[in-house]
Scaffold this active site. Structure first.
Site, PDB file in Angstrom:
ATOM      1  N   SER A  94       0.837  -1.202   0.000  1.00  0.00           N
ATOM      2  CA  SER A  94       0.000   0.000   0.000  1.00  0.00           C
ATOM      3  C   SER A  94       0.872   1.252   0.000  1.00  0.00           C
ATOM      4  O   SER A  94       0.580   2.223  -0.707  1.00  0.00           O
ATOM      5  CB  SER A  94      -0.904   0.036   1.244  1.00  0.00           C
ATOM      6  OG  SER A  94      -1.800  -1.044   1.227  1.00  0.00           O
ATOM      7  N   PHE A 132      -2.670  10.661  -0.904  1.00  0.00           N
ATOM      8  CA  PHE A 132      -3.691  10.951  -1.914  1.00  0.00           C
ATOM      9  C   PHE A 132      -5.020  11.150  -1.187  1.00  0.00           C
ATOM     10  O   PHE A 132      -5.502  10.223  -0.530  1.00  0.00           O
ATOM     11  CB  PHE A 132      -3.744   9.734  -2.850  1.00  0.00           C
ATOM     12  CG  PHE A 132      -4.824   9.719  -3.894  1.00  0.00           C
ATOM     13  CD1 PHE A 132      -4.627  10.304  -5.136  1.00  0.00           C
ATOM     14  CD2 PHE A 132      -6.024   9.047  -3.665  1.00  0.00           C
ATOM     15  CE1 PHE A 132      -5.605  10.231  -6.118  1.00  0.00           C
ATOM     16  CE2 PHE A 132      -7.007   8.973  -4.650  1.00  0.00           C
ATOM     17  CZ  PHE A 132      -6.782   9.565  -5.882  1.00  0.00           C
ATOM     18  N   PRO A 137     -15.237  11.300   4.873  1.00  0.00           N
ATOM     19  CA  PRO A 137     -16.008  10.491   5.842  1.00  0.00           C
ATOM     20  C   PRO A 137     -17.354  10.031   5.282  1.00  0.00           C
ATOM     21  O   PRO A 137     -17.771   8.892   5.500  1.00  0.00           O
ATOM     22  CB  PRO A 137     -16.190  11.450   7.028  1.00  0.00           C
ATOM     23  CG  PRO A 137     -15.029  12.392   6.937  1.00  0.00           C
ATOM     24  CD  PRO A 137     -14.719  12.540   5.475  1.00  0.00           C
ATOM     25  N   CYS A 241      -5.508   7.899 -11.556  1.00  0.00           N
ATOM     26  CA  CYS A 241      -4.569   7.409 -10.534  1.00  0.00           C
ATOM     27  C   CYS A 241      -5.020   6.047 -10.032  1.00  0.00           C
ATOM     28  O   CYS A 241      -4.224   5.113  -9.886  1.00  0.00           O
ATOM     29  CB  CYS A 241      -4.517   8.370  -9.350  1.00  0.00           C
ATOM     30  SG  CYS A 241      -4.186  10.076  -9.799  1.00  0.00           S
ATOM     31  N   ARG A 271       2.330 -30.998  10.209  1.00  0.00           N
ATOM     32  CA  ARG A 271       1.377 -31.184  11.310  1.00  0.00           C
ATOM     33  C   ARG A 271       0.830 -32.621  11.286  1.00  0.00           C
ATOM     34  O   ARG A 271       0.201 -33.045  10.317  1.00  0.00           O
ATOM     35  CB  ARG A 271       0.227 -30.184  11.153  1.00  0.00           C
ATOM     36  CG  ARG A 271      -0.903 -30.359  12.130  1.00  0.00           C
ATOM     37  CD  ARG A 271      -0.518 -29.901  13.517  1.00  0.00           C
ATOM     38  NE  ARG A 271      -1.658 -29.972  14.425  1.00  0.00           N
ATOM     39  CZ  ARG A 271      -1.562 -29.767  15.729  1.00  0.00           C
ATOM     40  NH1 ARG A 271      -0.394 -29.501  16.289  1.00  0.00           N
ATOM     41  NH2 ARG A 271      -2.635 -29.829  16.498  1.00  0.00           N
ATOM     42  N   GLU A 366      -9.828   1.143  -2.867  1.00  0.00           N
ATOM     43  CA  GLU A 366      -9.551   1.216  -4.316  1.00  0.00           C
ATOM     44  C   GLU A 366     -10.698   0.652  -5.150  1.00  0.00           C
ATOM     45  O   GLU A 366     -10.496  -0.114  -6.082  1.00  0.00           O
ATOM     46  CB  GLU A 366      -8.262   0.455  -4.646  1.00  0.00           C
ATOM     47  CG  GLU A 366      -7.057   1.006  -3.937  1.00  0.00           C
ATOM     48  CD  GLU A 366      -6.370   2.098  -4.728  1.00  0.00           C
ATOM     49  OE1 GLU A 366      -6.836   2.417  -5.836  1.00  0.00           O
ATOM     50  OE2 GLU A 366      -5.386   2.633  -4.223  1.00  0.00           O
TER      51      GLU A 366
END
Lengths: 391, 252
Positions: A94, A132, A137, A241, A271, A366
């Protein structure tokens, strides 16, 4: 020992020598510098600053951009970088996505010559971190109705409003902020220290814990006139973008899935239950086979998309499909991998629960999974279903 | 005069080695890498170059696949690359040394760095052999080297401690494990590497007559499989365990 990623169809053999060298470079960084520190970084809720320095030294920030200190690698190489970084952690990827695709790219594509010369070399080297600001909100999937406003005061612009869920916000020197000027969305470059600009960090995330997430608050924030991006108006700016960042995510998710598959495979072979490795049981093999199947399909999807991206014959819907599918399968693979690890899967001794929690965010940011479905739905039918008049 | 680093491509330490028809089956090796001791030599060769000791050439002697290793070396900063393309699988150490010595002379190098031994053959003779053929001082088991006036100062490990050796050109340093790992390339280096051309020659081009191998390899064998572990429980087995540790494992 270097990581051997699952590559059942040998898709990486389609990469150029240069792209393979870039892959090995980033893989080495993740093996030696990220994985030994990632769990501590998550517990402390910090993005280790030395990762910023090394990403800059490696030259992977803004990798597909050309000029102004950027290397001009292929979009395929950029995808490979995202995949290798996200094999380490989605928070690390990210950071790189936001720096390269969301902060550097708009300056590179829509900025003035002066802006490009001033900002891009320092951002490519990692000296300046970018962020960016689009989401607010109350406006996530619907950014077109954003509230943040810019006003032309003659000598300067006055910015008022707030952004939320901004990766790198509190550690950024440069914020590319989208706001309405006379009702039209425009991009503004806001710098750390600008009067009336605050970037408080958002705490308490159960996901992307090694990534800094912030609010951006603008209270009569004065922006010099030469900090507007002259080259774009309207939602096309931020969406350009996002197309690049989403493209990177479609590769990145594969890295997280490969890490979960690898851990699940190793765990199931070691395991022992009912006297045998659990990998010898059909239920577990079925899960591992399904993971292999989905990862292989995702790899082919990402690779073909990369060829279209490099050739320039892509449409945003192609990226929507890959982002949606690859994150979706990565998240499901992380969940199944956690299941195979049993109770041990919840411990940070294994990477699976961390990837699972990270991918919950990646599924939402995104362009949410559902929004990408609506983008494809509109493409198929020609009818948009994002909104309607319910009065 | 320039600096040369001798690199050998070997099966990666993680690769599975299969033997077929009395020879290691090279086709089955999934991954080839630069021999680890050579990587230390490369790192210190880059440091010498950066200290102004001269341009750096990377040299290898081996089949076509070895060129990838030279491109990797270019990505971290070597100035030029020389590939003596030849099948070395049935050559003896002396033949390889004569090729490498000729390659070093071809590159006009008088400071040579290499690993103390290759990770596949473990012969350990290349460094001293090449030094002897070009009449250079040879320092082995080196863990560090730096420019010291007109010459070089090297640190080498001995059974009783470290020894610092100062030598002048021409000289050869054969590297043991060193303090600094080979640096990671960056994107700029990788893109530059693509533009650098590898000079590819044959032993004949270098004027070397390697003659016949003085050694004949009879057969390669896989190492014998390790016997399964033995498990002992309870205090009464202590004397058995001690005896086995002393007489079978030879560890006490």
């Amino acid at each position: 020992m270097p990581f051997e990623a699952l590559d059942f169809y040998d898709v990486d053999s389609l990469l150029t020598d240069e792209e393979r060298m870039v892959r090995d470079m980033v893989r080495d960084f993740v093996d030696n510098e990220v994985l030994p520190k990632i769990e501590h970084a998550c517990r402390d809720g910090v993005f280790p600053d030395e990762w910023r320095v090394t990403l800059g030294e490696m030259g992977v920030l803004g990798a597909p951009l050309k000029g102004y200190g950027c290397p001009g690698l292929s979009y395929t190489a950029y995808g490979v970088i995202c995949r290798e970084l996200e094999r380490g952690d989605s928070g690390l990827r990210s950071f790189a996505s936001v720096q390269g695709s969301l902060a550097m790219y708009p300056i590179w594509d829509f900025g003035s010559e002066e802006q490009k010369n001033y900002y891009l070399p320092k951002m490519a080297s990692g000296e300046w971190i970018g962020c960016f600001g689009l989401t607010e909100p109350d406006y996530g999937s619907n950014p077109g109705d954003m509230i943040t406003r810019a006003e032309d005061m003659g000598d300067y612009y006055l910015l008022n409003g707030a952004k939320m869920w901004i990766t790198n916000g509190s550690i950024a020197k440069v914020a590319v902020v989208w706001a309405k000027l006379d009702g039209v969305i425009r991009g503004f470059i806001v710098e750390d220290g600008d009067e009336g600009f605050y970037a408080p960090e958002m705490k308490g995330k159960h996901s992307l814990k090694a990534s800094v997430t912030s609010e951006l608050v603008f209270q009569d924030c004065k922006i010099p006139k030469d900090r507007i991006l002259p080259g774009v108006k309207g939602l096309r700016g931020p969406f350009s973008c996002l197309n690049n960042a989403r493209y990177g995510i479609s590769w990145g998710a594969i890295g997280a899935a490969q890490a979960c598959f690898d851990s699940a495979k190793e765990y199931s072979l070691s395991r022992i239950q009912f006297d045998h490795p659990i990998a010898s049981y059909q239920l577990v093999q079925n899960k591992l086979s399904w993971m292999l199947r989905e990862i292989t399909k995702a790899q082919l999807l990402a690779y073909h998309l990369s060829q279209k991206k490099d050739a320039g014959n892509w449409i945003p819907e192609h990226i929507s499909l890959a982002k949606m599918n690859n994150v979706d399968i990565a998240l499901e693979i992380a969940r199944v991998a956690r299941d195979i690890h049993g109770a041990n899967g919840v411990l940070d001794e294994y990477p699976v629960m961390r990837h699972m929690a990270n991918l919950e965010s990646v599924k939402t940011y995104e362009g949410t999974h559902d929004i990408h479905n609506l983008i494809l739905g509109r493409h198929i039918t020609g009818i948009q279903s994002f909104t309607r008049d319910l009065s | 005069m320039s600096i040369a680093v001798l690199l050998k491509q070997v099966p990666d330490t993680t690769a599975k080695i299969a033997v077929s028809g009395g020879r290691v089956d090279q086709g089955s090796v999934s991954k080839w890498s630069t021999s680890p001791y050579d990587e230390y030599a490369l790192e210190y060769a880059l440091q010498l170059k950066e200290s102004g000791a001269g341009d750096l050439v990377a040299i290898t002697c081996g089949p076509a696949r070895s060129s990838k290793m030279l491109t990797d070396a270019a990505a971290v900063g070597v100035d030029s690359m020389l590939h003596v393309e030849v099948d070395t699988s049935e050559m003896d150490s002396k033949q390889i040394q004569s090729i490498l010595a000729a390659a070093v002379k071809h590159c006009d190098a008088d400071v040579i760095l290499c690993g103390k031994q290759a990770a596949d053959t473990n012969s350990g003779s290349t460094g001293p052999g090449v030094a002897s053929l070009i009449d250079a001082a040879c320092v082995g088991m080196v863990s560090e080297v730096s420019v010291d006036g007109d010459g070089f100062s090297a640190l080498r490990g001995t059974p009783t401690g470290n020894e610092r050796v100062v030598v002048s050109r021409p000289c050869l340093f054969a590297f043991d494990k060193a303090a600094t790992e080979l640096r990671r390339p960056n994107v700029k280096g990788i893109m530059m590497a693509k533009k650098k051309v590898i000079e590819t020659v044959s032993p004949g081009d270098l004027g070397v007559d390697i003659g016949e191998s003085g050694i004949k390899i009879n057969a390669h064998d896989s190492p014998p499989e390790k016997p399964p572990g033995q498990k002992f429980e309870g205090a009464e087995s202590v004397s058995t365990v001690v005896t086995k540790l002393r007489e079978e494992a030879n560890v006490i």
